[in-house]
Write a protein that holds these residues in place. Sequence first.
Motif, mmCIF file in Angstrom:
data_model
loop_
_atom_site.group_PDB
_atom_site.id
_atom_site.type_symbol
_atom_site.label_atom_id
_atom_site.label_comp_id
_atom_site.label_asym_id
_atom_site.label_seq_id
_atom_site.Cartn_x
_atom_site.Cartn_y
_atom_site.Cartn_z
ATOM 1 N N UNK A 1 -22.642 -45.826 -22.972
ATOM 2 C CA UNK A 1 -23.608 -46.071 -21.885
ATOM 3 C C UNK A 1 -23.401 -47.454 -21.292
ATOM 4 N N UNK A 2 -23.154 -48.395 -22.203
ATOM 5 C CA UNK A 2 -22.963 -49.770 -21.760
ATOM 6 C C UNK A 2 -21.728 -49.861 -20.862
ATOM 7 N N UNK A 3 -20.658 -49.216 -21.313
ATOM 8 C CA UNK A 3 -19.415 -49.230 -20.535
ATOM 9 C C UNK A 3 -19.631 -48.550 -19.185
ATOM 10 N N UNK B 1 -29.220 -36.097 -19.809
ATOM 11 C CA UNK B 1 -27.837 -36.248 -19.314
ATOM 12 C C UNK B 1 -27.537 -35.376 -18.113
ATOM 13 N N UNK B 2 -27.951 -34.100 -18.227
ATOM 14 C CA UNK B 2 -27.562 -33.159 -17.162
ATOM 15 C C UNK B 2 -28.166 -33.558 -15.829
ATOM 16 N N UNK B 3 -29.461 -33.929 -15.884
ATOM 17 C CA UNK B 3 -30.111 -34.330 -14.627
ATOM 18 C C UNK B 3 -29.484 -35.596 -14.085
ATOM 19 N N UNK C 1 -27.620 -36.216 -10.548
ATOM 20 C CA UNK C 1 -28.145 -37.189 -9.578
ATOM 21 C C UNK C 1 -27.179 -38.346 -9.285
ATOM 22 N N UNK C 2 -26.217 -38.532 -10.168
ATOM 23 C CA UNK C 2 -25.357 -39.707 -10.031
ATOM 24 C C UNK C 2 -24.663 -39.817 -8.663
#
Length: 361
Positions: free
Chosen positions: A17-19, A84-86, A90-91
């Motif tokens: 997540x950080x990366x 995650x999926x949402x 949305x990304x």
Amino acid sequence: MAPSFTEIAYRTMQQGRSLAGLVHKELSTKVMEVVAPDVVPKTEPVPSEMMDALRQSLDELHQRDWQDSESGIYPQSLLFDIPWLEWAERYPRVWLDLPSNWARRRARDVKDIPDLANRDLYPDYYLQNFHHQTDGYLSDHSAELYDLQVDILFNGAADAMRRRILPSLQQGLKRFAGRAPGSLRILDVATGTGRTLHQIRAALPHATLVGVDLSEAYLRQANRWLNQSNKPLVQLVQGNAERMPFDDAGFQAITCVFLFHELPADARQAVLQDCYRLLEPGGVLVLADSVQLKDSPQFDVAMDNFRRVFHEPYYRNFISDDIDQRLKDAGFSDVQAESHFMTRVWTATKNSSPQHSDSLT
Ligand SMILES: C[S@@+](CC[C@H](N)C(=O)[O-])C[C@H]1O[C@@H](n2cnc3c(N)ncnc32)[C@H](O)[C@@H]1O
């Protein structure tokens, strides 16, 4: 002792997540430099010792997060409970939103918000594009992207930072240990899309939870996250945190995460006084917000860059504000505070013998 498989999984996930957060920020800045160079914010370079200190405090945050789940303050499953999926769906919209963000920066327009039928409901300081985000807090579009954007901003640590309120909350509620758990009422002020309530419900599944926020759109998103499973319903109410639509002394605990840096100083005081009014004597208030210059001077450049990159009109004032004193002025006692990564958590109690503040409100 060798770490368990679950601990390795947690740490690996957090590193990922950080990366992901770092890569997104790096890439979006590079794109901005090419496509909209005139709006690239002027930031100070972060010295390498500060980067090391930030990395270390992020590690310590995750260490504490892991330990608190191990000791049962909240369930381990919460550490992996991420939509995650949402977020993946949305990304792309985070990228598609960038051109309008740049256009607002170029026009120095921080008041580009939707037309409102009920404008009187909102204080003036609220009607802005905080973080330069499209529609400010006033649309479903903004609400749908908010959690993902905050997670990117904090390199995947936003939920771990929110969870820092849970040990103090559990501890504070021990004063009401003799009561039926279902009779305990907890209010989350400025609940936004409900991520904090999600954490609280996992830690205290029997408590009655209420969230208040000014944004109807954010509350709608919170309702979608929180109230569509078979878990206990959370009550969500639209209101101004300076004068909340609840009776005096009706809550045993109040939480408030990431609100105070977005308020002018007088509104901060008004919110604290109203929290005091709403707490039953003996009740606990747990606040989380940005670290400040006094407790974390080693991160001064990071704090300064934050307000340069995002539209945060009250942040500079906030990081020098004396929240301990404000809590005492509102009537609270037993004021304590601790810092974790970029978050400071304040805990304060409403004394059993009420002080002056009730009469101020
Ligand atoms: C930075 S967000 C924090 C949301 C959430 N607590 C979290 O942890 O993500 C700030 C929130 O405060 C709300 N807010 C700002 N001023 C407010 C006020 N005066 N009364 C109630 N809510 C307010 C906004 O609508 C927004 O949802």
